[in-house]
Motif scaffolding. Structure first.
Motif, PDB file in Angstrom:
ATOM      1  N   ASN A 224       6.082  -1.092  -3.411  1.00  0.00           N
ATOM      2  CA  ASN A 224       4.750  -1.686  -3.438  1.00  0.00           C
ATOM      3  C   ASN A 224       4.071  -1.504  -2.091  1.00  0.00           C
ATOM      4  OD1 ASN A 224       4.985  -2.991  -6.114  1.00  0.00           O
ATOM      5  ND2 ASN A 224       6.606  -4.125  -5.081  1.00  0.00           N
ATOM      6  N   GLU A 225       2.848  -0.987  -2.095  1.00  0.00           N
ATOM      7  CA  GLU A 225       2.126  -0.748  -0.857  1.00  0.00           C
ATOM      8  C   GLU A 225       1.659  -2.052  -0.216  1.00  0.00           C
ATOM      9  OE1 GLU A 225       1.160   0.714  -3.783  1.00  0.00           O
ATOM     10  OE2 GLU A 225       1.690   2.803  -3.474  1.00  0.00           O
ATOM     11  N   PHE A 226       1.668  -2.078   1.104  1.00  0.00           N
ATOM     12  CA  PHE A 226       1.056  -3.150   1.889  1.00  0.00           C
ATOM     13  C   PHE A 226       0.654  -2.564   3.220  1.00  0.00           C
ATOM     14  CE2 PHE A 226       5.503  -3.405   3.099  1.00  0.00           C
ATOM     15  CZ  PHE A 226       5.514  -3.788   4.423  1.00  0.00           C
TER      16      PHE A 226
ATOM     17  N   THR B  26       1.673 -12.867  -7.539  1.00  0.00           N
ATOM     18  CA  THR B  26       2.798 -12.529  -8.398  1.00  0.00           C
ATOM     19  C   THR B  26       3.121 -11.048  -8.297  1.00  0.00           C
ATOM     20  OG1 THR B  26       2.219 -14.307  -9.923  1.00  0.00           O
ATOM     21  CG2 THR B  26       3.654 -12.565 -10.773  1.00  0.00           C
ATOM     22  N   PHE B  27       4.400 -10.749  -8.117  1.00  0.00           N
ATOM     23  CA  PHE B  27       4.888  -9.374  -8.049  1.00  0.00           C
ATOM     24  C   PHE B  27       5.688  -9.080  -9.312  1.00  0.00           C
ATOM     25  CE2 PHE B  27       4.198 -10.514  -3.723  1.00  0.00           C
ATOM     26  CZ  PHE B  27       4.115  -9.366  -2.962  1.00  0.00           C
TER      27      PHE B  27
ATOM     28  N   VAL C  91       1.991   3.928 -10.333  1.00  0.00           N
ATOM     29  CA  VAL C  91       0.767   4.306  -9.622  1.00  0.00           C
ATOM     30  C   VAL C  91       0.534   3.369  -8.438  1.00  0.00           C
ATOM     31  CG1 VAL C  91      -0.355   5.292 -11.662  1.00  0.00           C
ATOM     32  CG2 VAL C  91      -0.714   2.893 -11.104  1.00  0.00           C
ATOM     33  N   LYS C  92      -0.430   3.724  -7.606  1.00  0.00           N
ATOM     34  CA  LYS C  92      -0.790   2.913  -6.445  1.00  0.00           C
ATOM     35  C   LYS C  92      -1.244   1.517  -6.876  1.00  0.00           C
ATOM     36  CE  LYS C  92      -3.879   3.044  -2.421  1.00  0.00           C
ATOM     37  NZ  LYS C  92      -4.273   1.659  -2.465  1.00  0.00           N
ATOM     38  N   ASN C  93      -0.878   0.528  -6.064  1.00  0.00           N
ATOM     39  CA  ASN C  93      -1.325  -0.846  -6.320  1.00  0.00           C
ATOM     40  C   ASN C  93      -2.852  -0.920  -6.274  1.00  0.00           C
ATOM     41  OD1 ASN C  93       1.408  -1.139  -5.735  1.00  0.00           O
ATOM     42  ND2 ASN C  93       1.109  -2.701  -4.185  1.00  0.00           N
ATOM     43  N   ARG C  94      -3.439  -1.714  -7.131  1.00  0.00           N
ATOM     44  CA  ARG C  94      -4.875  -1.979  -7.058  1.00  0.00           C
ATOM     45  C   ARG C  94      -5.145  -3.144  -6.107  1.00  0.00           C
ATOM     46  NH1 ARG C  94      -8.864   0.930  -9.939  1.00  0.00           N
ATOM     47  NH2 ARG C  94      -9.931  -1.030  -9.787  1.00  0.00           N
ATOM     48  N   VAL C  95      -4.156  -3.985  -5.905  1.00  0.00           N
ATOM     49  CA  VAL C  95      -4.239  -5.104  -4.964  1.00  0.00           C
ATOM     50  C   VAL C  95      -3.011  -5.013  -4.080  1.00  0.00           C
ATOM     51  CG1 VAL C  95      -4.209  -7.624  -4.753  1.00  0.00           C
ATOM     52  CG2 VAL C  95      -5.446  -6.553  -6.641  1.00  0.00           C
TER      53      VAL C  95
END
Length: 128
Positions: free
Chosen positions: A123-125, A10-11, A64-68
């Motif tokens: 969102n980081e990936f 989920t985003f 903040v940076k994604n944790r997942v």
């Protein structure tokens, strides 16, 4: 014994359909039906192998940076220059879709190359 459960990723996002359509294009997923109420959006792997992705509108922005994060496995089984060339080509395709390249991490003798990216809402990936 515990049975295997299906998972959904989920985003939280400001524009669920926009972010969902980006990820459909990245992964080759499809939207099984029109966007839901409140602008929610879902997409699925047409082969049934990958998890369902669900995009829900939230009022707050990303701070903040994604944790997942997702790892998009574009270079599986490749090493060295061949792997980096495949990752860079995929990076270029995703930038055309609205992603941004954060940094290229070149193989260091311990880890293979990967590319850190952001989707259309930041969102980081990783491409790995």
């Amino acid at each position: 014994m515990t049975s295997v459960r299906q998972v959904q990723v989920t985003f939280d996002c400001a524009e669920p359909e926009r972010v969902g359509r980006f990820w459909c294009a990245v992964l080759g997923y499809v939207a099984p039906r029109p966007p839901g109420r409140n602008g929610a959006f879902a997409c699925v792997d047409p082969t049934g192998v990958g998890p369902r992705l669900y995009f829900q509108r939230v009022p707050e922005g990303k701070v903040v940076k994604n944790r997942v994060h997702l790892d998009v496995r574009a270079g599986t089984g490749l090493v060295g220059a061949q792997r980096l060339a495949v990752l860079e080509a995929e990076c270029a395709r995703l930038v055309e879709l609205g992603a941004s390249c954060v940094r290229v991490l070149v193989a260091d003798g311990y880890n293979e190359s990967c590319i850190v990216m952001r989707d259309v809402e930041g969102n980081e990936f990783c491409l790995d």
